[in-house]
Enzyme design. Structure first.
Site, mmCIF file in Angstrom:
data_model
loop_
_atom_site.group_PDB
_atom_site.id
_atom_site.type_symbol
_atom_site.label_atom_id
_atom_site.label_comp_id
_atom_site.label_asym_id
_atom_site.label_seq_id
_atom_site.Cartn_x
_atom_site.Cartn_y
_atom_site.Cartn_z
ATOM 1 N N GLN A 1 0.792 -1.224 0.000
ATOM 2 C CA GLN A 1 0.000 0.000 0.000
ATOM 3 C C GLN A 1 0.828 1.280 0.000
ATOM 4 O O GLN A 1 0.433 2.274 -0.610
ATOM 5 C CB GLN A 1 -0.923 -0.011 1.222
ATOM 6 C CG GLN A 1 -1.994 1.049 1.213
ATOM 7 C CD GLN A 1 -3.128 0.655 2.132
ATOM 8 O OE1 GLN A 1 -4.061 -0.031 1.728
ATOM 9 N NE2 GLN A 1 -3.044 1.079 3.375
ATOM 10 N N GLU B 1 -3.023 9.605 -0.783
ATOM 11 C CA GLU B 1 -2.156 10.262 0.195
ATOM 12 C C GLU B 1 -1.088 11.134 -0.450
ATOM 13 O O GLU B 1 -0.118 11.527 0.201
ATOM 14 C CB GLU B 1 -1.536 9.214 1.116
ATOM 15 C CG GLU B 1 -2.607 8.477 1.919
ATOM 16 C CD GLU B 1 -2.044 7.452 2.876
ATOM 17 O OE1 GLU B 1 -0.805 7.289 2.913
ATOM 18 O OE2 GLU B 1 -2.831 6.817 3.592
ATOM 19 N N ASP C 1 4.479 0.063 4.067
ATOM 20 C CA ASP C 1 3.218 -0.359 4.676
ATOM 21 C C ASP C 1 2.610 -1.361 3.715
ATOM 22 O O ASP C 1 2.124 -0.999 2.643
ATOM 23 C CB ASP C 1 2.273 0.828 4.893
ATOM 24 C CG ASP C 1 0.898 0.384 5.405
ATOM 25 O OD1 ASP C 1 0.738 -0.814 5.706
ATOM 26 O OD2 ASP C 1 -0.009 1.233 5.499
ATOM 27 N N GLU D 1 5.348 -2.092 8.023
ATOM 28 C CA GLU D 1 4.055 -2.041 8.714
ATOM 29 C C GLU D 1 3.111 -3.098 8.158
ATOM 30 O O GLU D 1 3.055 -3.311 6.943
ATOM 31 C CB GLU D 1 3.453 -0.646 8.535
ATOM 32 C CG GLU D 1 2.075 -0.445 9.138
ATOM 33 C CD GLU D 1 1.508 0.913 8.793
ATOM 34 O OE1 GLU D 1 0.275 1.024 8.694
ATOM 35 O OE2 GLU D 1 2.291 1.869 8.601
ATOM 36 N N ASP E 1 -0.418 -2.102 12.738
ATOM 37 C CA ASP E 1 -1.538 -1.174 12.519
ATOM 38 C C ASP E 1 -2.842 -1.953 12.666
ATOM 39 O O ASP E 1 -3.477 -1.908 13.719
ATOM 40 C CB ASP E 1 -1.418 -0.537 11.139
ATOM 41 C CG ASP E 1 -2.620 0.323 10.763
ATOM 42 O OD1 ASP E 1 -3.410 0.674 11.663
ATOM 43 O OD2 ASP E 1 -2.784 0.648 9.571
ATOM 44 N N LYS F 1 -3.400 5.513 15.565
ATOM 45 C CA LYS F 1 -4.426 6.243 14.813
ATOM 46 C C LYS F 1 -5.573 6.540 15.773
ATOM 47 O O LYS F 1 -6.245 5.614 16.242
ATOM 48 C CB LYS F 1 -4.935 5.406 13.633
ATOM 49 C CG LYS F 1 -3.919 5.187 12.521
ATOM 50 C CD LYS F 1 -4.494 4.265 11.457
ATOM 51 C CE LYS F 1 -3.559 4.133 10.260
ATOM 52 N NZ LYS F 1 -4.047 3.125 9.284
ATOM 53 N N ARG G 1 -4.926 9.140 8.366
ATOM 54 C CA ARG G 1 -5.675 8.158 7.600
ATOM 55 C C ARG G 1 -5.689 8.613 6.149
ATOM 56 O O ARG G 1 -5.366 9.756 5.840
ATOM 57 C CB ARG G 1 -7.123 8.013 8.101
ATOM 58 C CG ARG G 1 -7.291 7.577 9.538
ATOM 59 C CD ARG G 1 -6.576 6.286 9.884
ATOM 60 N NE ARG G 1 -7.007 5.100 9.183
ATOM 61 C CZ ARG G 1 -7.771 4.136 9.704
ATOM 62 N NH1 ARG G 1 -8.201 4.233 10.944
ATOM 63 N NH2 ARG G 1 -8.075 3.054 9.006
ATOM 64 N N SER G 2 -6.089 7.726 5.249
ATOM 65 C CA SER G 2 -6.097 8.098 3.832
ATOM 66 C C SER G 2 -7.153 9.154 3.534
ATOM 67 O O SER G 2 -6.984 9.977 2.633
ATOM 68 C CB SER G 2 -6.311 6.862 2.957
ATOM 69 O OG SER G 2 -7.463 6.157 3.369
ATOM 70 N N LYS H 1 3.547 9.631 10.448
ATOM 71 C CA LYS H 1 3.228 9.178 9.090
ATOM 72 C C LYS H 1 2.011 9.968 8.623
ATOM 73 O O LYS H 1 0.915 9.796 9.157
ATOM 74 C CB LYS H 1 2.936 7.677 9.129
ATOM 75 C CG LYS H 1 2.589 7.068 7.796
ATOM 76 C CD LYS H 1 2.376 5.576 7.980
ATOM 77 C CE LYS H 1 1.165 5.135 7.196
ATOM 78 N NZ LYS H 1 0.961 3.682 7.268
#
EC number: 4.2.1.11
Length: 425
Positions: free
Chosen positions: A164, A208, A243, A286, A312, A337, A366-367, A388
């Site tokens: 990702q 992102e 990730d 990740e 995560d 998060k 978050r995205s 991040k």
């Protein structure tokens, strides 16, 4: 008696995030200050995350949040009027008790978190303190190393990459402002590399802000990063992070991971990670395995002793799942998060549990993001050492980086975490 911190009003509304989807914004007014917060939303979400309440009606394709907004205005707000905004834990606990579910599914984690963050910001405003100092006190002085997602794949892009996020980490910088400059220069160089190899159309970006070139091979993608870093002149200063979001390409039916169309066992995937770490300067991975594979995480953590293994979807900022991981030696870092757990207090509890057990902490976006820059302050407040929050592009990403630049300037003599990402002290 000082009543200036007393909550006078709480108001929620529906706004939109960086993907054009609705999300919740909350404003909190005290007798002496004001705070507002907008909650983020993820695309690849862990099964055990707190519930993000959606209307499931025709509006916005079912993604409206008017029910969550009404829960704030009609249920939460009347209960919290008159509370001292400094009593963060009491307020967060009260909202959890109002919800009365294990996953905040009744009121919605998006409703509860928006109030939780806005209360903290209102209290900080009333105290005439920046948020990072209000939360962390005078010992908050460590600037985090950014993990900048410069190539997007998986659920964040339209290409064929299973992994990702392909990120760069400027561990050799001397400050956050220098780190951001290094990454921005590398980002622009990467665009030139991608355009020269695949054409101008390949420079489109994902959710992102990272590029989404038409590649499917992991090594080919890492070669692009390698070329860009070398051309930018930062071969000794910038390392890589991944990730994988492995749950997204895991087939539960046959217990295999599908990489470039080929089914891989957990052991085969671990071998692939070992090869990648030998060939490239990857220092952090990740979600390398499925979110339920604590044993696999433990095995990989032992195999790659010098690499940070971040949980995560594995931990979802949940202390109970993190405790299990710590007991089993699964991973050595927590991705934090705030919307995975739903309150500021619980997020801080998860970070402190990680720190006490030698785990690193990566504060994360978050995205689906917004102009809200709260996580920048949280990363400094916790002395997390890592943040991040996407590429150095798109306003919802740069809002966090610009806030870090402001904080660094305000502190005056901060410490940049650098190579000590898991133990910045």
């Amino acid at each position: 008696m000082d009543n200036s911190f007393d909550i006078l009003d709480i108001k929620a509304r529906e706004v939109i995030d960086s993907r054009g989807n609705p999300t919740v914004e909350v404003e909190v007014l005290t007798a002496g200050g004001y705070g507002s917060a907008i909650v983020p939303s993820g695309a690849s979400t862990g099964t055990h995350e707190a519930v993000e309440l959606r209307d499931k009606s025709q509006r916005f394709g079912g993604k409206g949040v008017l029910v969550a907004v009404d829960n704030v205005n009609s249920i939460i707000a009347p209960e919290l009027i008159g509370f001292d905004s400094r009593t963060q834990r009491e307020i967060d606990t009260y909202m959890i008790e109002l919800d009365r579910t294990a996953n905040k599914g009744k009121l919605g984690a998006n409703a509860i978190l928006a109030v939780s963050m806005a209360v903290a910001k209102a209290a900080a405003s009333t105290a005439s303190l920046p948020l990072y100092k209000y939360i962390g006190g005078c010992n908050s002085y460590i600037m985090p190393v950014p993990m900048m997602n410069v190539i997007n794949g998986g659920e964040h892009a339209g290409n064929a990459l299973e992994f990702q996020e392909f990120m760069i980490m400027p561990v050799g910088a001397d400050s956050i402002s220098e780190a951001i400059r290094m990454c921005a220069e590398t980002y622009h160089t990467l665009k030139k590399v991608i355009v020269s190899k695949y054409g101008k159309n390949a420079s489109n970006v994902g959710d992102e802000g990272g590029f989404a070139p038409p590649v499917s091979d992991i090594r080919e993608t890492l070669d692009l990063l390698t070329d860009a870093v070398k051309m930018a002149g930062y071969e000794d200063e910038i390392t890589f992070a991944l990730d994988c979001a492995a749950s997204e390409f895991y087939n539960k039916d046959d217990n295999k991971y599908i990489v470039k169309g080929a089914p891989l066992s957990s052991d085969q995937l671990i071998s692939l990670y070992k090869e990648i770490c030998d060939e490239y300067p990857v220092i952090s991975i990740e979600d390398p395995l499925d979110e339920e594979d604590f044993e696999g995480f433990a095995s990989l953590t032992k195999e790659l002793k010098g690499v940070q293994i971040v949980g995560d979807d594995l931990f979802v900022t949940n202390t109970e799942r993190l405790k299990k991981g710590i007991e089993m030696g699964a991973g050595n870092a927590l991705l934090l998060k705030v919307n995975q757990i739903g309150t500021l207090s619980e997020s801080i509890d998860a970070a402190n549990l990680a720190f006490r057990n030698g785990y690193g902490v990566v504060v994360s976006h978050r995205s689906g993001e917004s102009e809200d820059n709260t996580i920048a302050d949280i990363s400094v407040a916790l002395n997390a050492g890592q943040i991040k929050t996407g590429a150095p592009a798109r306003g919802e990403r740069t809002a966090k980086y610009n806030q870090l630049i402001r904080i660094e300037e305000e502190i005056g003599y901060p410490k940049y975490a650098g190579k000590n990402i898991r133990c910045p002290f």
